[in-house]
Design a protein around this motif. Structure first.
Motif, PDB file in Angstrom:
ATOM      1  N   PHE A  18      39.779  50.926  42.896  1.00  0.00           N
ATOM      2  CA  PHE A  18      40.108  50.215  41.659  1.00  0.00           C
ATOM      3  C   PHE A  18      38.964  49.250  41.361  1.00  0.00           C
ATOM      4  O   PHE A  18      38.429  48.634  42.291  1.00  0.00           O
ATOM      5  CB  PHE A  18      41.424  49.448  41.821  1.00  0.00           C
ATOM      6  N   PRO A  19      38.558  49.105  40.103  1.00  0.00           N
ATOM      7  CA  PRO A  19      37.425  48.221  39.783  1.00  0.00           C
ATOM      8  C   PRO A  19      37.666  46.783  40.243  1.00  0.00           C
ATOM      9  O   PRO A  19      38.664  46.159  39.859  1.00  0.00           O
ATOM     10  CB  PRO A  19      37.340  48.294  38.253  1.00  0.00           C
ATOM     11  N   ILE A  20      36.758  46.265  41.079  1.00  0.00           N
ATOM     12  CA  ILE A  20      36.955  44.898  41.562  1.00  0.00           C
ATOM     13  C   ILE A  20      36.754  43.872  40.453  1.00  0.00           C
ATOM     14  O   ILE A  20      37.156  42.716  40.597  1.00  0.00           O
ATOM     15  CB  ILE A  20      36.035  44.577  42.756  1.00  0.00           C
ATOM     16  N   GLN A  21      36.152  44.293  39.333  1.00  0.00           N
ATOM     17  CA  GLN A  21      36.004  43.372  38.197  1.00  0.00           C
ATOM     18  C   GLN A  21      37.360  43.025  37.580  1.00  0.00           C
ATOM     19  O   GLN A  21      37.470  42.072  36.806  1.00  0.00           O
ATOM     20  CB  GLN A  21      35.093  43.987  37.123  1.00  0.00           C
ATOM     21  N   ARG A  22      38.401  43.801  37.922  1.00  0.00           N
ATOM     22  CA  ARG A  22      39.760  43.530  37.437  1.00  0.00           C
ATOM     23  C   ARG A  22      40.605  42.832  38.497  1.00  0.00           C
ATOM     24  O   ARG A  22      41.830  42.751  38.358  1.00  0.00           O
ATOM     25  CB  ARG A  22      40.436  44.843  37.054  1.00  0.00           C
ATOM     26  N   ALA A  23      39.979  42.331  39.534  1.00  0.00           N
ATOM     27  CA  ALA A  23      40.725  41.658  40.600  1.00  0.00           C
ATOM     28  C   ALA A  23      41.372  40.372  40.079  1.00  0.00           C
ATOM     29  O   ALA A  23      40.869  39.727  39.156  1.00  0.00           O
ATOM     30  CB  ALA A  23      39.794  41.336  41.762  1.00  0.00           C
ATOM     31  N   VAL A  24      42.503  40.014  40.691  1.00  0.00           N
ATOM     32  CA  VAL A  24      43.198  38.778  40.330  1.00  0.00           C
ATOM     33  C   VAL A  24      43.480  37.969  41.592  1.00  0.00           C
ATOM     34  O   VAL A  24      43.533  38.512  42.697  1.00  0.00           O
ATOM     35  CB  VAL A  24      44.536  39.056  39.587  1.00  0.00           C
ATOM     36  N   THR A  25      43.626  36.677  41.433  1.00  0.00           N
ATOM     37  CA  THR A  25      44.102  35.812  42.503  1.00  0.00           C
ATOM     38  C   THR A  25      45.461  35.266  42.110  1.00  0.00           C
ATOM     39  O   THR A  25      45.819  35.264  40.915  1.00  0.00           O
ATOM     40  CB  THR A  25      43.133  34.644  42.755  1.00  0.00           C
ATOM     41  N   LEU A  26      46.231  34.827  43.098  1.00  0.00           N
ATOM     42  CA  LEU A  26      47.553  34.265  42.840  1.00  0.00           C
ATOM     43  C   LEU A  26      47.620  32.856  43.399  1.00  0.00           C
ATOM     44  O   LEU A  26      47.149  32.597  44.507  1.00  0.00           O
ATOM     45  CB  LEU A  26      48.645  35.116  43.492  1.00  0.00           C
ATOM     46  N   ASP A  27      48.218  31.933  42.637  1.00  0.00           N
ATOM     47  CA  ASP A  27      48.395  30.582  43.160  1.00  0.00           C
ATOM     48  C   ASP A  27      49.726  30.497  43.906  1.00  0.00           C
ATOM     49  O   ASP A  27      50.416  31.513  44.097  1.00  0.00           O
ATOM     50  CB  ASP A  27      48.280  29.534  42.046  1.00  0.00           C
ATOM     51  N   SER A  28      50.107  29.323  44.348  1.00  0.00           N
ATOM     52  CA  SER A  28      51.305  29.161  45.177  1.00  0.00           C
ATOM     53  C   SER A  28      52.604  29.519  44.460  1.00  0.00           C
ATOM     54  O   SER A  28      53.618  29.770  45.099  1.00  0.00           O
ATOM     55  CB  SER A  28      51.390  27.719  45.691  1.00  0.00           C
ATOM     56  N   SER A  29      52.558  29.548  43.128  1.00  0.00           N
ATOM     57  CA  SER A  29      53.765  29.911  42.366  1.00  0.00           C
ATOM     58  C   SER A  29      53.693  31.355  41.872  1.00  0.00           C
ATOM     59  O   SER A  29      54.463  31.742  40.993  1.00  0.00           O
ATOM     60  CB  SER A  29      53.940  28.960  41.180  1.00  0.00           C
TER      61      SER A  29
ATOM     62  N   LYS B 198      45.448  34.821  38.146  1.00  0.00           N
ATOM     63  CA  LYS B 198      44.244  34.397  37.450  1.00  0.00           C
ATOM     64  C   LYS B 198      43.191  35.474  37.650  1.00  0.00           C
ATOM     65  O   LYS B 198      42.947  35.919  38.774  1.00  0.00           O
ATOM     66  CB  LYS B 198      43.730  33.065  38.004  1.00  0.00           C
ATOM     67  N   LEU B 199      42.576  35.911  36.576  1.00  0.00           N
ATOM     68  CA  LEU B 199      41.540  36.936  36.660  1.00  0.00           C
ATOM     69  C   LEU B 199      40.282  36.380  37.327  1.00  0.00           C
ATOM     70  O   LEU B 199      39.839  35.282  36.996  1.00  0.00           O
ATOM     71  CB  LEU B 199      41.192  37.451  35.266  1.00  0.00           C
ATOM     72  N   CYS B 200      39.724  37.143  38.235  1.00  0.00           N
ATOM     73  CA  CYS B 200      38.476  36.717  38.875  1.00  0.00           C
ATOM     74  C   CYS B 200      37.297  36.857  37.917  1.00  0.00           C
ATOM     75  O   CYS B 200      36.358  36.060  37.959  1.00  0.00           O
ATOM     76  CB  CYS B 200      38.222  37.542  40.133  1.00  0.00           C
ATOM     77  N   SER B 201      37.359  37.869  37.063  1.00  0.00           N
ATOM     78  CA  SER B 201      36.286  38.104  36.085  1.00  0.00           C
ATOM     79  C   SER B 201      36.917  38.328  34.715  1.00  0.00           C
ATOM     80  O   SER B 201      37.004  39.468  34.232  1.00  0.00           O
ATOM     81  CB  SER B 201      35.441  39.322  36.494  1.00  0.00           C
TER      82      SER B 201
END
Length: 230
Positions: free
Chosen positions: A140-151, A155-158
């Motif tokens: 899967f394209p890493i340019q579409r990676a996301v992070t998640l906060d504690s809730s 959030k999109l990395c790129s």
């Protein structure tokens, strides 16, 4: 001179106890790396670098040499692959011996084959690289990676690639965790395997598996059986 294969197999695996000699479809997983190296006919010597007598004994029973056992400094959890390799090369240097090329083959690499080792050496020599290793393409394209906060909010990395078509994004790869072919002189001088003159060969997702957990192990056995029998 000639080529040397080094299989670094420390005894103190934590996540999978005795990982390097755990049975993989009927024989110690270490055996697969040794057999591929020997079958390739590329090496003057195939050795196991270990701190563990049982691992050394099993390695020898499958045809590898164990010229010495690792020092305590290179046997704990902080010891790196580079530490183990440099210790081996220093050992041979004290005997006045050196090698044209060296291949570090991980002991949990049942997918390594003689042909793949030959392809790696060919790229190392003809590409004039310091080091060459196999890579896997991210599915899967890493340019579409996301992070998640504690809730669990994402959030999109790129974010600039939110609307980009997948086929327009540059493919990315990661280390397949199988082996490293390298020329000793530049690697020892630069004190690292990945230099700015490193090449890679892509392998199929079916023909590699990094093994860190028991689930990884089961998946590796499934892939291996599939490749053998279809």
């Amino acid at each position: 001179m000639g080529n040397l294969a080094i299989i670094p197999a420390r005894g103190g695996s934590k996540r999978i106890p005795r990982k390097n000699i755990r049975p993989f479809l009927g024989k110690p997983i270490l055996a697969y790396s040794i057999e591929a190296a020997l079958q390739s006919g590329l090496f003057e010597e195939v050795i196991v670098s270990t701190d563990d007598v049982e691992i050394g004994r099993i390695g020898a029973s499958y045809g590898a040499q164990v010229p010495f056992y690792r020092s305590a400094a290179n046997s704990d959890d902080t010891a790196t692959t580079f530490d183990a390799l440099s210790e081996v090369l220093e050992h041979y240097a004290t005997q006045g011996r050196s090698f044209d090329n060296v291949c570090c083959i991980y002991p949990t690499s049942p997918f390594v084959t003689a042909d793949l080792l030959q392809s790696g050496l060919s790229l190392l020599e003809h590409g004039s690289f310091d080091c060459v290793f196999p890579v896997l393409r991210y599915s899967f394209p890493i340019q579409r990676a996301v992070t998640l906060d504690s809730s669990a909010r994402m959030k999109l990395c790129s974010p600039e690639h939110l609307s980009s078509r997948s086929q327009d994004l540059v493919p990315s790869y990661h280390d397949a965790g199988m082996f490293y072919w390298f020329q000793p002189e530049p690697i020892l001088r630069k004190q690292k395997l990945w230099t700015d003159n490193t090449g890679c060969i892509e392998v199929s997702e079916l023909a590699a598996q990094d093994i860190d957990t028991l689930a990884d192990w089961q998946l590796a056995e499934f892939k291996y059986k599939y490749l053998q029998h279809g």
